[in-house]
Design an enzyme around this catalytic site. Structure first.
Site, short mmCIF file in Angstrom:
data_model
loop_
_atom_site.label_atom_id
_atom_site.label_comp_id
_atom_site.label_asym_id
_atom_site.label_seq_id
_atom_site.Cartn_x
_atom_site.Cartn_y
_atom_site.Cartn_z
N ASN A 126 24.53 -27.15 -49.94
CA ASN A 126 24.86 -27.72 -48.63
C ASN A 126 24.39 -29.17 -48.54
O ASN A 126 23.36 -29.55 -49.11
CB ASN A 126 24.32 -26.86 -47.48
CG ASN A 126 22.85 -26.56 -47.53
OD1 ASN A 126 22.25 -26.57 -48.59
ND2 ASN A 126 22.26 -26.30 -46.39
N GLU A 158 23.93 -31.85 -45.57
CA GLU A 158 23.94 -32.06 -44.13
C GLU A 158 24.10 -33.54 -43.80
O GLU A 158 24.05 -34.41 -44.68
CB GLU A 158 22.66 -31.46 -43.52
CG GLU A 158 22.63 -29.95 -43.77
CD GLU A 158 21.47 -29.25 -43.10
OE1 GLU A 158 20.52 -29.92 -42.63
OE2 GLU A 158 21.52 -28.00 -43.04
N CYS A 210 29.07 -26.99 -46.47
CA CYS A 210 28.41 -25.79 -47.00
C CYS A 210 28.42 -25.79 -48.53
O CYS A 210 29.26 -26.44 -49.17
CB CYS A 210 29.14 -24.54 -46.51
SG CYS A 210 28.84 -24.14 -44.78
N GLU A 246 29.32 -23.35 -50.51
CA GLU A 246 30.54 -22.75 -51.05
C GLU A 246 31.67 -23.79 -51.09
O GLU A 246 32.49 -23.81 -52.03
CB GLU A 246 30.99 -21.57 -50.18
CG GLU A 246 29.99 -20.44 -50.07
CD GLU A 246 29.01 -20.61 -48.91
OE1 GLU A 246 28.59 -21.74 -48.64
OE2 GLU A 246 28.67 -19.59 -48.30
N CYS A 259 29.34 -18.16 -44.15
CA CYS A 259 29.77 -18.34 -42.76
C CYS A 259 31.26 -18.03 -42.65
O CYS A 259 31.97 -17.89 -43.65
CB CYS A 259 29.46 -19.76 -42.30
SG CYS A 259 30.54 -21.01 -43.01
N CYS A 293 33.54 -20.42 -44.49
CA CYS A 293 33.50 -20.26 -45.95
C CYS A 293 34.17 -18.97 -46.39
O CYS A 293 34.70 -18.90 -47.50
CB CYS A 293 32.07 -20.36 -46.46
SG CYS A 293 31.50 -22.07 -46.48
N1 THU Z 1 25.36 -22.98 -44.95
C1 THU Z 1 26.01 -22.94 -46.15
O1 THU Z 1 25.84 -23.85 -46.99
N2 THU Z 1 26.82 -21.91 -46.41
C2 THU Z 1 27.06 -20.86 -45.55
O2 THU Z 1 27.90 -20.02 -45.82
C3 THU Z 1 26.23 -20.74 -44.35
C4 THU Z 1 25.52 -21.96 -43.93
C5 THU Z 1 24.51 -24.12 -44.63
C6 THU Z 1 25.09 -25.04 -43.59
C7 THU Z 1 23.84 -25.72 -43.06
O3 THU Z 1 23.56 -26.85 -43.86
C8 THU Z 1 22.74 -24.68 -43.26
O4 THU Z 1 23.26 -23.71 -44.14
C9 THU Z 1 22.30 -24.02 -41.98
O5 THU Z 1 23.37 -23.53 -41.27
#
Ligand code: THU
Length: 133
Positions: A44, A46, A55, A57, A90, A93
């Protein structure tokens, strides 16, 4: 040589160490194998403008596509603050995985009980959106 689950999980853990999770501190790593027996990774990333974050994925799928891969054979996802905790993909994803998955695609993650579990995309995202033929 086929790619083992353990290899993917360890690769996802290493990808997670590179996560840029400055705002949530929740680091996620993903590693997938494709139909060409290639491994692709993502973490991820940000952003100070929160909705612009991406994300793990998402990154792994983009890396697969740019090298010509079109089918996810297995994807391992790991996440957590310091230690690994339950981390399921999520909603967005799930739809991204669905684009490159079929009924044989295996999705590996740690569930709420702390155990590694294996899922299909249909179990995670039943009746997912598809354009009519
Ligand atoms: N996140 C992912 O990288 N993949 C997911 O499927 C769920 C959430 C990340 C996004 C964000 O940077 C952190 O997790 C918290 O939500």
């Amino acid at each position: 040589m086929s790619i083992s689950d353990l290899q993917l999980i360890e690769t996802a853990k290493r990808a997670r160490e590179r996560a840029y999770a400055r705002y949530s501190n929740f680091k996620v790593g993903a590693a997938l194998s494709d139909e060409n027996d290639q491994i692709h990774i993502g973490c991820n990333v940000e952003n100070e403008t929160y909705p612009l974050g991406s994300c793990a994925e998402d990154g792994a799928i983009a890396a697969m596509v740019v090298t010509g891969g079109r089918r996810i054979v297995t994807i391992a996802i790991v996440g957590g603050y310091d230690e690994l905790t339950a981390c399921t993909p999520c909603g967005g994803c799930r739809q991204r995985i669905a684009e490159f998955a079929d009924e044989r695609t295996r999705i590996l993650m740690i569930d709420e009980s702390g155990d590694w579990t294996e899922h299909t995309i249909d179990s995670l995202l039943p009746s997912s959106f598809r354009l009519p033929d």
